[in-house]
Design a protein around this motif. Structure first.
Motif, PDB file in Angstrom:
ATOM      1  N   ILE A   1      -2.702  -0.110 -12.017  1.00  0.00           N
ATOM      2  CA  ILE A   1      -3.453   1.063 -10.409  1.00  0.00           C
ATOM      3  C   ILE A   1      -2.632   2.289 -10.137  1.00  0.00           C
ATOM      4  CG2 ILE A   1      -3.978   0.726  -7.802  1.00  0.00           C
ATOM      5  CD1 ILE A   1      -6.293   0.085  -9.702  1.00  0.00           C
ATOM      6  N   TYR A   2      -1.606   1.947 -10.645  1.00  0.00           N
ATOM      7  CA  TYR A   2      -0.340   2.736  -9.951  1.00  0.00           C
ATOM      8  C   TYR A   2      -0.623   4.140 -11.069  1.00  0.00           C
ATOM      9  CZ  TYR A   2       1.771   0.208  -5.877  1.00  0.00           C
ATOM     10  OH  TYR A   2       1.818  -0.233  -4.773  1.00  0.00           O
ATOM     11  N   ARG A   3      -0.712   3.582 -11.826  1.00  0.00           N
ATOM     12  CA  ARG A   3      -0.891   4.983 -13.170  1.00  0.00           C
ATOM     13  C   ARG A   3      -2.110   5.563 -13.213  1.00  0.00           C
ATOM     14  NH1 ARG A   3      -1.032   1.806 -18.467  1.00  0.00           N
ATOM     15  NH2 ARG A   3      -3.978   1.608 -18.323  1.00  0.00           N
ATOM     16  N   GLU A   4      -2.894   4.594 -12.952  1.00  0.00           N
ATOM     17  CA  GLU A   4      -4.524   5.411 -13.305  1.00  0.00           C
ATOM     18  C   GLU A   4      -4.737   6.306 -12.060  1.00  0.00           C
ATOM     19  OE1 GLU A   4      -6.331   5.259 -16.275  1.00  0.00           O
ATOM     20  OE2 GLU A   4      -4.422   4.486 -16.890  1.00  0.00           O
ATOM     21  N   ALA A   5      -3.790   5.731 -10.638  1.00  0.00           N
ATOM     22  CA  ALA A   5      -4.219   6.623  -9.506  1.00  0.00           C
ATOM     23  C   ALA A   5      -2.834   7.735 -10.044  1.00  0.00           C
ATOM     24  CB  ALA A   5      -3.934   5.155  -8.633  1.00  0.00           C
ATOM     25  N   ALA A   6      -2.022   7.412 -10.240  1.00  0.00           N
ATOM     26  CA  ALA A   6      -1.162   9.149 -10.711  1.00  0.00           C
ATOM     27  C   ALA A   6      -2.168   9.866 -11.035  1.00  0.00           C
ATOM     28  CB  ALA A   6       0.100   8.106 -11.190  1.00  0.00           C
ATOM     29  N   LYS A   7      -2.768   9.864 -12.361  1.00  0.00           N
ATOM     30  CA  LYS A   7      -3.226  10.264 -12.859  1.00  0.00           C
ATOM     31  C   LYS A   7      -4.639  11.047 -12.231  1.00  0.00           C
ATOM     32  CE  LYS A   7      -3.299   7.986 -17.368  1.00  0.00           C
ATOM     33  NZ  LYS A   7      -3.764   6.615 -17.917  1.00  0.00           N
TER      34      LYS A   7
ATOM     35  N   ASN B   1      -4.207  12.293  -8.949  1.00  0.00           N
ATOM     36  CA  ASN B   1      -3.472  12.303  -7.784  1.00  0.00           C
ATOM     37  C   ASN B   1      -3.576  12.121  -6.605  1.00  0.00           C
ATOM     38  OD1 ASN B   1      -2.060  14.441  -8.695  1.00  0.00           O
ATOM     39  ND2 ASN B   1      -4.208  15.568  -9.509  1.00  0.00           N
ATOM     40  N   ILE B   2      -4.171  10.524  -6.619  1.00  0.00           N
ATOM     41  CA  ILE B   2      -4.344   9.973  -5.465  1.00  0.00           C
ATOM     42  C   ILE B   2      -2.945   8.858  -5.309  1.00  0.00           C
ATOM     43  CG2 ILE B   2      -5.349   7.643  -5.115  1.00  0.00           C
ATOM     44  CD1 ILE B   2      -7.673   8.148  -6.500  1.00  0.00           C
ATOM     45  N   LYS B   3      -3.149   8.397  -3.979  1.00  0.00           N
ATOM     46  CA  LYS B   3      -1.349   7.739  -3.230  1.00  0.00           C
ATOM     47  C   LYS B   3      -1.570   6.454  -2.949  1.00  0.00           C
ATOM     48  CE  LYS B   3       1.611   8.565   0.070  1.00  0.00           C
ATOM     49  NZ  LYS B   3       2.182   7.266  -0.414  1.00  0.00           N
ATOM     50  N   ILE B   4      -1.135   5.686  -3.341  1.00  0.00           N
ATOM     51  CA  ILE B   4      -1.305   4.566  -3.394  1.00  0.00           C
ATOM     52  C   ILE B   4      -0.369   3.530  -2.143  1.00  0.00           C
ATOM     53  CG2 ILE B   4      -1.571   2.103  -4.029  1.00  0.00           C
ATOM     54  CD1 ILE B   4      -4.026   3.673  -4.855  1.00  0.00           C
ATOM     55  N   VAL B   5      -0.663   3.606  -1.345  1.00  0.00           N
ATOM     56  CA  VAL B   5       0.146   2.958  -0.140  1.00  0.00           C
ATOM     57  C   VAL B   5       0.650   1.553  -0.323  1.00  0.00           C
ATOM     58  CG1 VAL B   5      -0.261   2.671   2.648  1.00  0.00           C
ATOM     59  CG2 VAL B   5      -0.652   4.326   1.539  1.00  0.00           C
ATOM     60  N   ASP B   6      -0.559   0.952  -0.995  1.00  0.00           N
ATOM     61  CA  ASP B   6      -0.333  -0.741  -0.401  1.00  0.00           C
ATOM     62  C   ASP B   6      -1.305  -1.612  -1.986  1.00  0.00           C
ATOM     63  OD1 ASP B   6      -1.622  -3.560   0.243  1.00  0.00           O
ATOM     64  OD2 ASP B   6       1.164  -3.000   1.197  1.00  0.00           O
ATOM     65  N   VAL B   7      -0.968  -2.721  -2.736  1.00  0.00           N
ATOM     66  CA  VAL B   7      -1.380  -3.355  -3.950  1.00  0.00           C
ATOM     67  C   VAL B   7      -1.597  -4.767  -3.318  1.00  0.00           C
ATOM     68  CG1 VAL B   7      -2.367  -3.722  -6.019  1.00  0.00           C
ATOM     69  CG2 VAL B   7      -2.121  -1.204  -5.002  1.00  0.00           C
ATOM     70  N   GLU B   8      -2.333  -5.230  -3.799  1.00  0.00           N
ATOM     71  CA  GLU B   8      -2.054  -6.750  -3.405  1.00  0.00           C
ATOM     72  C   GLU B   8      -4.156  -6.865  -4.627  1.00  0.00           C
ATOM     73  OE1 GLU B   8      -3.455 -10.554  -0.584  1.00  0.00           O
ATOM     74  OE2 GLU B   8      -2.721  -9.062  -0.306  1.00  0.00           O
ATOM     75  N   VAL B   9      -3.200  -8.011  -5.379  1.00  0.00           N
ATOM     76  CA  VAL B   9      -4.052  -8.889  -6.194  1.00  0.00           C
ATOM     77  C   VAL B   9      -3.974  -9.913  -6.896  1.00  0.00           C
ATOM     78  CG1 VAL B   9      -4.377  -8.271  -8.960  1.00  0.00           C
ATOM     79  CG2 VAL B   9      -3.609  -6.758  -7.692  1.00  0.00           C
ATOM     80  N   GLU B  10      -4.978 -10.558  -6.108  1.00  0.00           N
ATOM     81  CA  GLU B  10      -5.183 -12.093  -6.543  1.00  0.00           C
ATOM     82  C   GLU B  10      -5.801 -12.460  -7.872  1.00  0.00           C
ATOM     83  OE1 GLU B  10      -6.710 -15.400  -3.644  1.00  0.00           O
ATOM     84  OE2 GLU B  10      -7.325 -13.761  -3.092  1.00  0.00           O
TER      85      GLU B  10
ATOM     86  N   ILE C   1      -6.705  -2.877  -2.134  1.00  0.00           N
ATOM     87  CA  ILE C   1      -5.797  -1.424  -2.946  1.00  0.00           C
ATOM     88  C   ILE C   1      -5.950  -0.507  -0.722  1.00  0.00           C
ATOM     89  CG2 ILE C   1      -5.119   0.188  -3.720  1.00  0.00           C
ATOM     90  CD1 ILE C   1      -6.592  -1.674  -6.464  1.00  0.00           C
ATOM     91  N   LYS C   2      -5.022  -0.399  -0.811  1.00  0.00           N
ATOM     92  CA  LYS C   2      -4.517   1.058   1.240  1.00  0.00           C
ATOM     93  C   LYS C   2      -4.581   2.199  -0.351  1.00  0.00           C
ATOM     94  CE  LYS C   2      -3.685  -2.586   4.473  1.00  0.00           C
ATOM     95  NZ  LYS C   2      -2.556  -2.383   4.893  1.00  0.00           N
ATOM     96  N   SER C   3      -5.192   3.569   0.950  1.00  0.00           N
ATOM     97  CA  SER C   3      -5.171   4.517  -0.376  1.00  0.00           C
ATOM     98  C   SER C   3      -5.505   5.322   0.290  1.00  0.00           C
ATOM     99  CB  SER C   3      -5.903   4.508  -1.387  1.00  0.00           C
ATOM    100  OG  SER C   3      -6.331   5.499  -2.087  1.00  0.00           O
ATOM    101  N   ASN C   4      -5.254   6.806   0.512  1.00  0.00           N
ATOM    102  CA  ASN C   4      -5.468   7.974   1.484  1.00  0.00           C
ATOM    103  C   ASN C   4      -6.523   8.177   0.233  1.00  0.00           C
ATOM    104  OD1 ASN C   4      -5.097   9.506  -2.188  1.00  0.00           O
ATOM    105  ND2 ASN C   4      -3.886  10.883  -0.623  1.00  0.00           N
ATOM    106  N   ALA C   5      -7.797   7.550  -0.423  1.00  0.00           N
ATOM    107  CA  ALA C   5      -8.832   7.982  -1.418  1.00  0.00           C
ATOM    108  C   ALA C   5     -10.122   7.405  -0.226  1.00  0.00           C
ATOM    109  CB  ALA C   5      -9.102   7.106  -2.466  1.00  0.00           C
TER     110      ALA C   5
END
Length: 133
Positions: A58-64, A66-75, A96-100
């Motif tokens: 998620i972080y890798r693909e968001a960076a591609k 230009n999406i800022k990820i604030v918080d990720v939880e995966v259950e 996922i919490k994000s600015n998107a």
């Protein structure tokens, strides 16, 4: 990317080493209360690997994008029956919490599901060979 793992276990000692492209890291996993084996079982580690893979991707693909990820939880959940039975009912739920925007985040979640390497590997099935000396 070449990955290998080694576990060395004896009474009250559990040494776990993960090596990726010749760079090794030690991971702390305590022994069982009996002193033998690992405190975590293989099913727990399998589900953890799915959660870690999706989180990192998620972080890798968001960076591609230009999406800022604030918080990720995966259950991740799954079921294992008796000894020797394969796991079933695997599901995972990302939060996922994000600015998107809602639409951008939805597309990121769906696209990452499609390319997450561990998930993709498990979905297509894998050949596992025993090398016994």
């Amino acid at each position: 990317m070449k990955i290998s793992t080694i576990i060395k276990n004896k009474f009250n000692k559990n040494e776990v080493i993960v090596t990726t492209n010749e760079q090794s890291k030690k991971i702390q996993i305590p022994s069982k209360e009996s002193g033998y084996g690992s405190f975590l079982n293989g099913g727990e580690l399998l589900l953890l690997s799915m959660a870690v893979c999706y989180c990192n991707d998620i972080y890798r693909e968001a960076a591609k994008r230009n999406i800022k990820i604030v918080d990720v939880e995966v259950e991740v959940t799954g079921s294992f029956g008796g000894e020797g039975d394969p796991g079933t009912n695997f599901e995972y739920k990302p939060r996922i919490k994000s600015n998107a925007s809602k639409e951008e985040l939805h597309q990121l979640i769906i696209d990452t599901d499609r390319i997450a390497e561990i998930h993709k590997t498990l979905r297509q099935g894998i050949d596992i060979r025993l090398k016994y000396e």
